[in-house]
Design a protein around this motif. Sequence first.
Motif, PDB file in Angstrom:
ATOM      1  N   HIS A  56       6.272 -60.582   8.563  1.00  0.00           N
ATOM      2  CA  HIS A  56       5.465 -61.305   8.727  1.00  0.00           C
ATOM      3  C   HIS A  56       5.728 -62.775   8.423  1.00  0.00           C
ATOM      4  O   HIS A  56       5.483 -63.855   9.051  1.00  0.00           O
ATOM      5  CB  HIS A  56       4.217 -60.893   7.834  1.00  0.00           C
ATOM      6  CG  HIS A  56       2.881 -61.597   8.289  1.00  0.00           C
ATOM      7  ND1 HIS A  56       1.515 -61.496   7.434  1.00  0.00           N
ATOM      8  CD2 HIS A  56       2.484 -62.428   9.037  1.00  0.00           C
ATOM      9  CE1 HIS A  56       0.820 -62.297   7.906  1.00  0.00           C
ATOM     10  NE2 HIS A  56       1.389 -62.972   8.905  1.00  0.00           N
ATOM     11  N   HIS A  60       6.159 -66.221  10.862  1.00  0.00           N
ATOM     12  CA  HIS A  60       5.596 -67.640  10.664  1.00  0.00           C
ATOM     13  C   HIS A  60       6.676 -68.467  10.823  1.00  0.00           C
ATOM     14  O   HIS A  60       6.307 -69.653  11.332  1.00  0.00           O
ATOM     15  CB  HIS A  60       4.783 -67.437   9.261  1.00  0.00           C
ATOM     16  CG  HIS A  60       3.555 -66.804   9.438  1.00  0.00           C
ATOM     17  ND1 HIS A  60       2.275 -67.545   9.788  1.00  0.00           N
ATOM     18  CD2 HIS A  60       2.866 -65.804   9.411  1.00  0.00           C
ATOM     19  CE1 HIS A  60       1.436 -66.985   9.679  1.00  0.00           C
ATOM     20  NE2 HIS A  60       1.697 -65.783   9.367  1.00  0.00           N
ATOM     21  N   CYS A  66       0.150 -65.027  14.894  1.00  0.00           N
ATOM     22  CA  CYS A  66      -0.215 -63.805  14.620  1.00  0.00           C
ATOM     23  C   CYS A  66      -1.679 -63.519  14.133  1.00  0.00           C
ATOM     24  O   CYS A  66      -2.186 -62.507  14.161  1.00  0.00           O
ATOM     25  CB  CYS A  66       0.799 -63.343  13.730  1.00  0.00           C
ATOM     26  SG  CYS A  66       0.999 -63.770  12.178  1.00  0.00           S
ATOM     27  N   HIS A  67      -2.223 -64.709  13.543  1.00  0.00           N
ATOM     28  CA  HIS A  67      -3.555 -64.627  12.984  1.00  0.00           C
ATOM     29  C   HIS A  67      -4.043 -66.082  13.086  1.00  0.00           C
ATOM     30  O   HIS A  67      -3.475 -66.984  12.937  1.00  0.00           O
ATOM     31  CB  HIS A  67      -3.420 -63.816  11.874  1.00  0.00           C
ATOM     32  CG  HIS A  67      -2.864 -64.482  10.602  1.00  0.00           C
ATOM     33  ND1 HIS A  67      -3.110 -65.355   9.737  1.00  0.00           N
ATOM     34  CD2 HIS A  67      -1.360 -64.171  10.262  1.00  0.00           C
ATOM     35  CE1 HIS A  67      -2.326 -65.701   8.828  1.00  0.00           C
ATOM     36  NE2 HIS A  67      -1.128 -64.933   9.093  1.00  0.00           N
TER      37      HIS A  67
HETATM   38 ZN   LIG Z   1       0.475 -64.377   9.950  1.00  0.00          ZN
END
Ligand SMILES: [Zn+2]
Length: 67
Positions: A56, A60, A66-67
């Motif tokens: 994750h 980044h 991704c969020h």
């Molecule tokens: Zn993320």
Amino acid sequence: MPKVQTVRPLHPTTVSPRVLGAAFGVVATLLLLAYLVAFDQGAVSQSGMFLHELMHDGRHLLGVPCH
Ligand SMILES: [Zn+2]
């Protein structure tokens, strides 16, 4: 008596060591990739989400949203 004629195959059945090594490398890489993806998704890991968080953070760092 008729003469018996031997037929040679068009393609030899022996595999060169280089081709065998390359095939082994490809299969090993794909198995490792499948293991890492399964580990990341929690299918293999019994000890937490370390690799998931590592990947994750890597996403980044690469700038992948991704969020
Ligand atoms: Zn993320």
